[in-house]
Design an enzyme around this catalytic site. Structure first.
Site, PDB file in Angstrom:
ATOM      1  N   ASP A  12       0.812  -1.229   0.000  1.00  0.00           N
ATOM      2  CA  ASP A  12       0.000   0.000   0.000  1.00  0.00           C
ATOM      3  C   ASP A  12       0.839   1.269   0.000  1.00  0.00           C
ATOM      4  O   ASP A  12       0.436   2.295   0.536  1.00  0.00           O
ATOM      5  CB  ASP A  12      -0.974   0.020   1.202  1.00  0.00           C
ATOM      6  CG  ASP A  12      -1.789  -1.250   1.268  1.00  0.00           C
ATOM      7  OD1 ASP A  12      -2.239  -1.699   0.208  1.00  0.00           O
ATOM      8  OD2 ASP A  12      -1.955  -1.796   2.375  1.00  0.00           O
ATOM      9  N   LYS A  15       2.317   1.958  -5.094  1.00  0.00           N
ATOM     10  CA  LYS A  15       2.976   1.400  -6.281  1.00  0.00           C
ATOM     11  C   LYS A  15       2.072   1.497  -7.505  1.00  0.00           C
ATOM     12  O   LYS A  15       2.538   1.636  -8.624  1.00  0.00           O
ATOM     13  CB  LYS A  15       3.334  -0.081  -6.059  1.00  0.00           C
ATOM     14  CG  LYS A  15       4.372  -0.314  -4.998  1.00  0.00           C
ATOM     15  CD  LYS A  15       4.668  -1.788  -4.832  1.00  0.00           C
ATOM     16  CE  LYS A  15       3.513  -2.611  -4.323  1.00  0.00           C
ATOM     17  NZ  LYS A  15       3.022  -2.239  -2.980  1.00  0.00           N
ATOM     18  N   GLY A  39      -3.804  -4.771  -4.238  1.00  0.00           N
ATOM     19  CA  GLY A  39      -4.823  -3.803  -4.643  1.00  0.00           C
ATOM     20  C   GLY A  39      -4.112  -2.541  -5.058  1.00  0.00           C
ATOM     21  O   GLY A  39      -3.580  -1.821  -4.221  1.00  0.00           O
ATOM     22  N   GLN A 219       2.540  -6.152  -2.965  1.00  0.00           N
ATOM     23  CA  GLN A 219       2.807  -6.173  -1.527  1.00  0.00           C
ATOM     24  C   GLN A 219       4.075  -5.348  -1.237  1.00  0.00           C
ATOM     25  O   GLN A 219       4.403  -4.474  -2.017  1.00  0.00           O
ATOM     26  CB  GLN A 219       2.930  -7.607  -0.984  1.00  0.00           C
ATOM     27  CG  GLN A 219       1.593  -8.356  -0.940  1.00  0.00           C
ATOM     28  CD  GLN A 219       1.202  -8.982  -2.273  1.00  0.00           C
ATOM     29  OE1 GLN A 219       1.997  -9.615  -2.933  1.00  0.00           O
ATOM     30  NE2 GLN A 219      -0.044  -8.807  -2.656  1.00  0.00           N
TER      31      GLN A 219
HETATM   32  P1  IMP Z   1      -2.254 -12.874   2.178  1.00  0.00           P
HETATM   33  O1  IMP Z   1      -1.290 -12.311   1.191  1.00  0.00           O
HETATM   34  O2  IMP Z   1      -3.693 -12.753   1.755  1.00  0.00           O
HETATM   35  O3  IMP Z   1      -1.891 -14.264   2.598  1.00  0.00           O
HETATM   36  O4  IMP Z   1      -2.154 -11.980   3.509  1.00  0.00           O
HETATM   37  C1  IMP Z   1      -1.001 -11.997   4.361  1.00  0.00           C
HETATM   38  C2  IMP Z   1      -0.711 -10.605   4.933  1.00  0.00           C
HETATM   39  O5  IMP Z   1      -0.282  -9.752   3.878  1.00  0.00           O
HETATM   40  C3  IMP Z   1      -1.921  -9.912   5.577  1.00  0.00           C
HETATM   41  O6  IMP Z   1      -1.471  -9.136   6.673  1.00  0.00           O
HETATM   42  C4  IMP Z   1      -2.431  -9.001   4.465  1.00  0.00           C
HETATM   43  O7  IMP Z   1      -3.152  -7.901   4.949  1.00  0.00           O
HETATM   44  C5  IMP Z   1      -1.114  -8.595   3.828  1.00  0.00           C
HETATM   45  N1  IMP Z   1      -1.248  -8.219   2.415  1.00  0.00           N
HETATM   46  C6  IMP Z   1      -1.356  -9.052   1.349  1.00  0.00           C
HETATM   47  N2  IMP Z   1      -1.427  -8.345   0.206  1.00  0.00           N
HETATM   48  C7  IMP Z   1      -1.352  -7.051   0.547  1.00  0.00           C
HETATM   49  C8  IMP Z   1      -1.316  -5.833  -0.196  1.00  0.00           C
HETATM   50  O8  IMP Z   1      -1.350  -5.806  -1.437  1.00  0.00           O
HETATM   51  N3  IMP Z   1      -1.231  -4.688   0.528  1.00  0.00           N
HETATM   52  C9  IMP Z   1      -1.115  -4.687   1.875  1.00  0.00           C
HETATM   53  N4  IMP Z   1      -1.122  -5.792   2.615  1.00  0.00           N
HETATM   54  C10 IMP Z   1      -1.239  -6.971   1.962  1.00  0.00           C
END
Ligand code: IMP
Length: 421
Positions: A12, A15, A39, A219
């Site tokens: 977040d 990017k 996102g 991420q």
């Molecule tokens: P997962 O990627 O759904 O397994 O989530 C694992 C952790 O990464 C959680 O704390 C999510 O909130 C965080 N996370 C995954 N993708 C994003 C992103 O694009 N932005 C911010 N946090 C993310």
């Protein structure tokens, strides 16, 4: 020239806006990690998009958009996104899906619910961890399997057999049928079958021909499965080291590694966050910065910028320069704090701890800086920043040892300040 755009915090960082800006000049844009957990907020010709899977080149003509081998793809999400963007731009974007990228199936999302990891870790509930786990356990389904429906059905059947033995009491697992799943998947993927191919070869050729290639990270560094704040991380390699593995090129000729950094710190989901602000200042960041998840809508946790973490992220990625985003959200504060070191049980620590347990105990040591009240309207060059904002930018550069080249002061492409001449 090739550029990699890398998030240096917990995702977040903005990017989406930066890759959208740079993609205008790119002949190829490559997304190299993660899946629809990402996102990216993009404003394209006045229309706001929250993209999850497709690389930012989809908004421009003549750009090849690659989903590399290290990504995980949900065909339902891809379908929806490509439809919406095709309507917006008036043509179908050119896609290349790596045959070795893994697919997210409905049972991956279901497993995340059954195992409760959504609730425990605060994941995005998109089936990300179960899909990467299946990949490592050699029971995953890959994009290339879509071209061989008989192989696809057998692989799904084998995996379902295992799941039914592992979850005998789950009615939802019991109802899963391999034939139906394979058929649904093939129907959904039909428009993309011709786009599945040898991404490694195509990227290698583009780099050889010195085309302008943009690598889009998802991420952030602190969510990297190996180097992040484990276990509160995602399941892919979000850093530069992971890029080479994902695309299958050991030393890609990437000259610019642009790290994207938000002017303050945010995190969604669980995990340690030493500079978190649970007061009005933190609420102010959330409201002024619109800090709500693009994928899940969850409120993001907010805090002061953490230079200890940032130094670590810059080193880990070999960052060459920085794009600093959302500095406008800090406008109007009397005082801004910046974390320069940690204290743990009375001892100073200036290296980022690799253990979440140690990070949990870290107390930030802050330097207070003056705030500013001037607006950034009309500012085009970094030389024309308000003095206090310029001092903040300089403190970051001095703290991490690389220059800030771009400063973003709003979500629109125009709200961007460049170093200038
Ligand atoms: P997962 O990627 O759904 O397994 O989530 C694992 C952790 O990464 C959680 O704390 C999510 O909130 C965080 N996370 C995954 N993708 C994003 C992103 O694009 N932005 C911010 N946090 C993310």
């Amino acid at each position: 020239m090739a550029t990699a755009v890398l998030g240096l915090q917990w995702g977040d960082e903005g990017k989406g806006k930066i890759t959208h800006l740079l993609a205008r000049e790119a002949g190829m844009v490559v997304r190299f990690n993660g899946g629809p957990n990402a996102g990216h907020t993009v404003i394209d010709r006045g229309v706001k998009f929250g993209t999850h899977l497709v690389p930012a080149g989809v908004f421009y003509p003549n750009t090849v958009n690659v989903l590399a081998g290290g990504t995980v793809i949900d065909m339902e999400v891809l379908h929806e996104e490509v439809e919406a963007i095709s309507e917006h731009v008036g043509r179908r974007p050119e896609l290349l899906i790596a045959e070795n990228a893994h697919l997210i199936l409905p049972y991956h999302r279901l497993l995340e619910e059954l195992e409760g990891s959504g609730a425990h870790f605060g994941t995005t509930r998109r089936g990300i961890a179960p899909t990467y786990r299946d990949k490592a356990a050699k029971v995953g389904i890959r994009a290339g399997d879509l071209r061989r429906p008989d192989v696809l059905a057998t692989r799904i059947e084998r995996r379902l057999d295992q799941l039914k033995r592992q979850w005998p009491a789950s009615e939802e697992v019991g109802r899963l049928d391999a034939g139906t799943l394979a058929e649904e998947l093939v129907t959904l993927a039909d428009p993309f079958i011709g786009s599945i191919g040898d991404a490694t070869g195509a990227i290698a050729e583009a780099l050889r021909e010195k085309r302008n290639v943009l690598f889009e990270g998802a991420q952030g560094t602190l969510l990297d499965v190996d180097h992040g704040t484990y276990p509160y991380v995602t399941s892919s390699s979000t850093t530069y080291a992971g890029l080479g593995n994902s695309i299958g090129i050991p030393e890609p000729a990437i000259t610019q590694r642009l790290g994207v950094v938000k002017a303050y710190q945010t995190r969604v989901g669980a995990g340690p966050f030493p500079t978190e602000l649970e007061d009005e200042t933190g609420v102010g960041f959330r409201e002024r910065g619109g800090e709500y998840g693009v994928t899940t809508g969850r409120p993001r946790r907010c805090g002061w910028l953490d230079l200890v973490a940032l130094r670590y992220a810059v080193e880990l990625n070999g960052v060459t320069d920085i794009a600093l985003t959302k500095i406008d959200v800090l406008t109007g504060l009397d005082e801004i704090k910046i974390c320069r070191a940690f204290e743990v049980e009375g001892e100073a620590l200036d290296r980022y701890p690799l253990s979440g347990d140690v990070l949990e105990k870290c107390e930030p040591i802050y330097e207070a800086m003056s705030g500013w009240s001037e607006s950034f309207d009309g500012v085009e060059s970094l030389r024309d920043l308000p003095d206090a904002a310029a001092a903040y930018v300089a403190a970051i550069e001095e703290g991490v040892g690389v220059p800030v080249e771009i400063v973003s002061v709003g979500p629109e492409p125009e709200a961007t300040i460049y170093r200038g001449l």
